[in-house]
Design a protein around this motif. Sequence first.
Motif, PDB file in Angstrom:
ATOM      1  N   ASP A   1       0.853  -1.191   0.000  1.00 46.82           N
ATOM      2  CA  ASP A   1       0.000   0.000   0.000  1.00 46.82           C
ATOM      3  C   ASP A   1       0.883   1.233   0.000  1.00 46.82           C
ATOM      4  N   THR A   2       1.330   1.604  -1.163  1.00 47.87           N
ATOM      5  CA  THR A   2       2.172   2.738  -1.522  1.00 47.87           C
ATOM      6  C   THR A   2       3.635   2.304  -1.624  1.00 47.87           C
ATOM      7  N   THR A   3       4.437   3.197  -2.185  1.00 51.56           N
ATOM      8  CA  THR A   3       5.870   2.955  -2.388  1.00 51.56           C
ATOM      9  C   THR A   3       6.605   4.288  -2.228  1.00 51.56           C
ATOM     10  N   PRO A   4       7.939   4.255  -2.256  1.00 54.91           N
ATOM     11  CA  PRO A   4       8.684   5.516  -2.187  1.00 54.91           C
ATOM     12  C   PRO A   4       8.327   6.493  -3.315  1.00 54.91           C
ATOM     13  N   LEU A   5       7.861   5.977  -4.435  1.00 53.08           N
ATOM     14  CA  LEU A   5       7.483   6.870  -5.529  1.00 53.08           C
ATOM     15  C   LEU A   5       6.381   7.834  -5.107  1.00 53.08           C
ATOM     16  N   MET A   6       5.393   7.353  -4.374  1.00 46.49           N
ATOM     17  CA  MET A   6       4.321   8.255  -3.915  1.00 46.49           C
ATOM     18  C   MET A   6       4.863   9.290  -2.942  1.00 46.49           C
ATOM     19  N   THR A   7       5.791   8.887  -2.083  1.00 44.36           N
ATOM     20  CA  THR A   7       6.395   9.848  -1.158  1.00 44.36           C
ATOM     21  C   THR A   7       7.134  10.928  -1.945  1.00 44.36           C
ATOM     22  N   ALA A   8       7.831  10.520  -2.999  1.00 44.74           N
ATOM     23  CA  ALA A   8       8.554  11.494  -3.835  1.00 44.74           C
ATOM     24  C   ALA A   8       7.583  12.443  -4.536  1.00 44.74           C
ATOM     25  N   ILE A   9       6.467  11.918  -5.022  1.00 43.53           N
ATOM     26  CA  ILE A   9       5.483  12.767  -5.690  1.00 43.53           C
ATOM     27  C   ILE A   9       4.914  13.795  -4.715  1.00 43.53           C
ATOM     28  N   TYR A  10       4.553  13.343  -3.522  1.00 45.30           N
ATOM     29  CA  TYR A  10       4.051  14.292  -2.527  1.00 45.30           C
ATOM     30  C   TYR A  10       5.131  15.288  -2.118  1.00 45.30           C
ATOM     31  N   SER A  11       6.389  14.863  -2.073  1.00 52.87           N
ATOM     32  CA  SER A  11       7.483  15.785  -1.759  1.00 52.87           C
ATOM     33  C   SER A  11       7.568  16.897  -2.791  1.00 52.87           C
ATOM     34  N   HIS A  12       7.385  16.555  -4.060  1.00 50.48           N
ATOM     35  CA  HIS A  12       7.391  17.577  -5.109  1.00 50.48           C
ATOM     36  C   HIS A  12       6.237  18.558  -4.927  1.00 50.48           C
ATOM     37  N   PHE A  13       5.066  18.035  -4.547  1.00 49.22           N
ATOM     38  CA  PHE A  13       3.904  18.908  -4.357  1.00 49.22           C
ATOM     39  C   PHE A  13       4.096  19.868  -3.199  1.00 49.22           C
ATOM     40  N   TYR A  14       4.567  19.349  -2.091  1.00 48.64           N
ATOM     41  CA  TYR A  14       4.607  20.160  -0.876  1.00 48.64           C
ATOM     42  C   TYR A  14       5.935  20.876  -0.634  1.00 48.64           C
ATOM     43  N   PHE A  15       7.036  20.305  -1.144  1.00 48.31           N
ATOM     44  CA  PHE A  15       8.363  20.863  -0.827  1.00 48.31           C
ATOM     45  C   PHE A  15       9.176  21.194  -2.079  1.00 48.31           C
ATOM     46  N   VAL A  16       8.573  21.131  -3.238  1.00 47.07           N
ATOM     47  CA  VAL A  16       9.166  21.452  -4.524  1.00 47.07           C
ATOM     48  C   VAL A  16      10.125  20.381  -5.040  1.00 47.07           C
ATOM     49  N   GLN A  17      10.620  19.526  -4.175  1.00 46.66           N
ATOM     50  CA  GLN A  17      11.568  18.501  -4.609  1.00 46.66           C
ATOM     51  C   GLN A  17      11.561  17.324  -3.646  1.00 46.66           C
ATOM     52  N   ALA A  18      12.098  16.224  -4.127  1.00 47.95           N
ATOM     53  CA  ALA A  18      12.411  15.085  -3.266  1.00 47.95           C
ATOM     54  C   ALA A  18      13.917  15.130  -3.066  1.00 47.95           C
ATOM     55  N   ASP A  19      14.378  15.001  -1.831  1.00 47.93           N
ATOM     56  CA  ASP A  19      15.817  15.088  -1.595  1.00 47.93           C
ATOM     57  C   ASP A  19      16.546  13.901  -2.231  1.00 47.93           C
ATOM     58  N   ALA A  20      17.861  13.996  -2.309  1.00 49.06           N
ATOM     59  CA  ALA A  20      18.676  12.994  -3.005  1.00 49.06           C
ATOM     60  C   ALA A  20      18.485  11.575  -2.452  1.00 49.06           C
ATOM     61  N   PRO A  21      18.491  11.363  -1.118  1.00 48.65           N
ATOM     62  CA  PRO A  21      18.284   9.995  -0.632  1.00 48.65           C
ATOM     63  C   PRO A  21      16.915   9.419  -1.027  1.00 48.65           C
ATOM     64  N   LEU A  22      15.878  10.245  -1.007  1.00 51.25           N
ATOM     65  CA  LEU A  22      14.550   9.774  -1.408  1.00 51.25           C
ATOM     66  C   LEU A  22      14.530   9.469  -2.905  1.00 51.25           C
ATOM     67  N   GLN A  23      15.153  10.296  -3.706  1.00 54.05           N
ATOM     68  CA  GLN A  23      15.224  10.033  -5.153  1.00 54.05           C
ATOM     69  C   GLN A  23      15.950   8.720  -5.430  1.00 54.05           C
ATOM     70  N   GLN A  24      17.036   8.493  -4.711  1.00 52.70           N
ATOM     71  CA  GLN A  24      17.805   7.261  -4.901  1.00 52.70           C
ATOM     72  C   GLN A  24      16.982   6.041  -4.483  1.00 52.70           C
ATOM     73  N   LEU A  25      16.298   6.128  -3.354  1.00 54.32           N
ATOM     74  CA  LEU A  25      15.458   5.019  -2.895  1.00 54.32           C
ATOM     75  C   LEU A  25      14.341   4.750  -3.899  1.00 54.32           C
ATOM     76  N   THR A  26      13.762   5.792  -4.431  1.00 49.63           N
ATOM     77  CA  THR A  26      12.683   5.652  -5.417  1.00 49.63           C
ATOM     78  C   THR A  26      13.178   4.940  -6.668  1.00 49.63           C
ATOM     79  N   ARG A  27      14.368   5.306  -7.150  1.00 46.25           N
ATOM     80  CA  ARG A  27      14.938   4.653  -8.339  1.00 46.25           C
ATOM     81  C   ARG A  27      15.304   3.205  -8.068  1.00 46.25           C
ATOM     82  N   ALA A  28      15.784   2.917  -6.862  1.00 46.32           N
ATOM     83  CA  ALA A  28      16.273   1.578  -6.541  1.00 46.32           C
ATOM     84  C   ALA A  28      15.152   0.569  -6.282  1.00 46.32           C
ATOM     85  N   ARG A  29      13.994   1.052  -5.917  1.00 42.79           N
ATOM     86  CA  ARG A  29      12.895   0.161  -5.521  1.00 42.79           C
ATOM     87  C   ARG A  29      12.103  -0.254  -6.754  1.00 42.79           C
TER      88      ARG A  29
END
Length: 177
Positions: free
Chosen positions: A80-108
């Motif tokens: 029920d969700t993945t790091p990709l959704m966290t990254a998408i919400y990060s873009h909405f609320y904080f303009v970006q997903a930080d580097a560790p979150l981006q890396q986790l999203t790509r790796a998963r």
Amino acid sequence: MQAADIKRIAILGAESSGKSSLAEQLAAHYQTEWVPEYLREFVETHQRVPVEGDQFHIASTQVAREEQALSRANRFLFCDTTPLMTAIYSHFYFVQADAPLQQLTRARVYDFTIVTAPDLPWTPDGLQRESEAMRQMVHDELLKELQARAIPYLLVSGDMQHRMSLVHAALDAAGWI
């Protein structure tokens, strides 16, 4: 069954689109495990919405719980969700997903991705849900992101019975049931 044999099924979607209900129903139907969305627990425990610095923690905790659930899973693990959704919400609320979150999203990587359509009635949920308009914007952004990453997905809509039948047909077509 070995962890490598378990098919990880990502269930993605905007707020109030039925991800949790679908994950739970699928796990019950296939007699396996599902991993609830950690964000909900985070909000309830901390009594606040996450800030930018919480995003990687939320995504990595979600992943850790997936790994723990693998040993109990049978053929499928419904996530029920993945790091990709966290990254998408990060873009909405904080303009970006930080580097560790981006890396986790790509790796998963997941074996199959389901997207829940925002066609269920929107319901407020305390701190976690913002608005029906935000739900639609997040849904649209999710579809764009999946296309940009070349991640195939099954879009499910309608009532639970219809969503379940769509997923069952897709898993059968993949030769997994």
